[in-house]
Design an enzyme around this catalytic site. Sequence first.
Site: not given
Length: 752
Positions: A214, A540, A159
């Site tokens: 994220h 996601s 990620d």
Amino acid sequence: MENKMSLPLQKLLQIFIICLLGFCSASVQDIKTEGNNLNDFQTYIVHVRSYDQLHSTLSDDDLKRWYSSFLSEKTTSPNGGYSSRILHSYRHAFSGFAAKLTAAEVEEMEKKDGFISAMRDKVYTLHTTHTPSFLGLHQNLGFWKDSKYGEGTIIGLLDSGITPGHPSLSDKGMPPPPSKWKGKCDAGITCNNKLIGAKNLVNSSAPPIDDFGHGTHTSSTAAGNFVNNANVFGQANGTAVGIAPRAHVAMYKVCTLIDCEGSVVLAALDAAIEDGVDVISYSLGGGTSTFDDDPLSIGAFSAITKGIFVSTSAGNEGPQNATLSNEAPWVLTTGASSTDRDIRATVVLGDKQEFDGQSMFQPKNFSSQMLPLVYPGVNDEESDASRCVLGSLNNSLVGGNIVICRSGGLMLLSEKAQTVKDAGGAAMILINAEVDGGTTQAEAHVLPASHVSYAYGKKILAYLNSTSKPTATVVFKGTVMGDKTAPAVAQFSARGPNIASPGILKPDIIGPGSSILAAWDSSIDNTNTKSTFNIISGTSMSCPHLSGIAALLKSSHPDWSPATIKSAMMTTAIVVNLNEDPILDEKMLPANVHAIGAGHVNPPKANDPGLVYDIHPDDYIHYLCGLGYTGKQIKKIMNREVNCSDATSIPEAQLNYPSFSIELGHDQKNYTRTVTNVGKAVSTYDLQTISPKGVNIEVNPTQLSFTEMNQKMMYNVTFSRSTSVINFYVEGAIIWSSGHYSVRSPVSIKLL
Ligand SMILES: *[C@@H]1O[C@H](CO)[C@@H](O)[C@H](O)[C@H]1NC(C)=O
Ligand SMILES: *[C@@H]1O[C@H](CO)[C@@H](O)[C@H](O)[C@H]1NC(C)=O
Ligand SMILES: *[C@@H]1O[C@H](CO)[C@@H](O)[C@H](O)[C@H]1NC(C)=O
Ligand SMILES: *[C@@H]1O[C@H](CO)[C@@H](O)[C@H](O)[C@H]1NC(C)=O
Ligand SMILES: *[C@@H]1O[C@H](CO)[C@@H](O)[C@H](O)[C@H]1NC(C)=O
Ligand SMILES: *[C@@H]1O[C@H](CO)[C@@H](O)[C@H](O)[C@H]1NC(C)=O
Ligand SMILES: *[C@@H]1O[C@H](CO)[C@@H](O)[C@H](O)[C@H]1NC(C)=O
Ligand SMILES: *[C@@H]1O[C@H](CO)[C@@H](O)[C@H](O)[C@H]1NC(C)=O
Ligand SMILES: *[C@@H]1O[C@H](CO)[C@@H](O)[C@H](O)[C@H]1NC(C)=O
């Protein structure tokens, strides 16, 4: 004028631009000695013969020397040595390396013994709590307790990096990592018993810090520790916790704000396999791709042969058909759905009509007085002003008013609110375009706002049209639980059919991915929240839920293979919502199998599925031959010699997959499946079929009687048609039921 720039400056600019994109590794000297233009250099992933399969103890230096031997004197710089061009040397995930090369150099390399092929690098993008209890996971009860909250397992996430020190990454109550763990933390990152590994594959000179939240969000969704009073602007207040709160986390930073390069992702898969993770989770992809041309599929295959479960996201290109990423049968591909929590912001119109929408920002000092209602797109639905694109509004129209903005355009929803605020607007009603249907999100808007469905938007516009002095306001109602239409497929969730392998149904499953609260870096200001938690949406977000569930299953069934874990998740998935009606899509219509796959994950049931469909990694040889791949293509994926004319090839749909995806012409089609008993030793299962319209399903035998654990039984299925309709998808199911268990496989048929 354009060409007047001096040559050195032009060169410098090229270097700068390419560096910006993360391509700095070839030194300027290299370029000069070559006499090549920097633009001629590309990252290639080079496939070469394995140095020596027997030498598993090959040192890193030996490996590098072998790979460097493919670079000629000309391709090496005097000061950098042979390896200066090599960006990544792969050991576990792939037989080969990534290097900066010109097309001419690749041509030169093709003459070397041991060279197999070279492909240009790929680019992927990221697919940008209440959820444990929504998923039936309750503290000190049932499966969560039985699986020890994932204790002893390691989840490796590929990620954007991590925020060390975040409360969700506290190691309170965490034992040290298991002794098999070989990973470590890069300099500049403090690890603990929760965050046990952190590696920056994008830039080894910098720590793998999360640049934009994220990776922190996905990590804490999969395995965040318990954090009390987690909320965003006071909303969704409660104990935030990941799905497997006792699992360890290893972060492999592979993405920048711009993208994630295939050569880098492959290096991360290589490292994760070496380090000893149990589950690999990546919420990124690049659309459809032949598997041997896709570093993600190649690296993931190596992982599953080592018993590592690979969990991926379906992508956010929905609701259009055939928009999936991660289509390989050896990974789990997860779509996104809503949960039963709304952060409610109700639109009230001048004529007293009320429409429930969502917003995370719910200012207490907003009076909810009626305001003049305006729609900048009233005369042109396709204009920038209709979508409140930055800079498209001006004060004379929107000043002091409540402004209607339409979804769409290449911008974040929260940026629309900024546009309204900049032009002096007082509040915003965000209405969905038709394609966005009923999917609404609770976002951190910069002013009072409500995001409503397409259906409500139409009614609001009709009201606007019906009166000369339209007015409206927003009433904030806080966090509301119990939305019985949940789970519903999110509009953005990518849909099948599978392009790379039409005989495999994808996505496999859906899980929570709409308005998910998880850890965030408070210094990242793009939401203006200054909160250590944030609510965001995407596949996601659904992917790490399934990664956490895989860790729980691995913890309670250490002997289960990746295919067994996937089967357990899929055959127990739920196909109805909390109202007991079929799961709906964003249009509020029953969602098809290309949207939900097997259905919505049901973790407690997945822990005790009764029967499973297992797949041995060798089975993929026959599958790939049947898919028409050449020996060379298969070698790139499996790193072994395969001659498809010798190996028996099978139709794709003959792979022992827990679902069926069939193309049916006039000839009937026969398939075999093998189920393994992991339920009760002595048990009998009866067949139930839900036949697709115009298709007969015949199964033989119609009863399966087991006498011991891990016993295997085969059954045959024949699909034949009774309709002349062509070029049409129909769906059904094959279900094996005992008194206690129900083992369901969805069936998708394309009538040819
Ligand atoms: C890598 O990180 C170092 C240290 O932060 C920095 O100086 C360098 O510019 C970075 N390189 C790239 C290509 O971003
Ligand atoms: C969150 O809930 C806790 C416990 O119920 C309470 O003490 C706290 O004040 C709440 N916080 C907010 C911001 O509502
Ligand atoms: C997508 O495919 C389904 C059948 O699976 C079909 O009903 C639907 O119309 C298609 N949607 C689009 C946008 O083509
Ligand atoms: C409401 O409070 C916020 C700060 O919390 C402030 O920025 C805003 O101006 C206030 N609005 C009104 C209408 O008082
Ligand atoms: C603002 O919008 C009004 C109404 O659409 C328009 O007449 C005016 O020219 C705009 N002013 C500016 C500065 O764009
Ligand atoms: C608004 O009213 C006009 C005239 O009555 C009509 O043609 C138009 O379709 C209406 N628009 C909406 C969005 O209802
Ligand atoms: C594959 O096997 C067939 C039949 O045994 C043989 O004719 C062919 O040459 C083999 N192909 C390769 C690439 O070895
Ligand atoms: C498929 O199965 C049916 C019923 O078991 C059988 O009659 C038929 O011959 C089989 N067809 C093929 C092509 O194997
Ligand atoms: C299934 O089909 C295969 C091949 O046609 C056959 O050999 C086998 O006996 C069948 N099994 C059952 C249970 O019908």
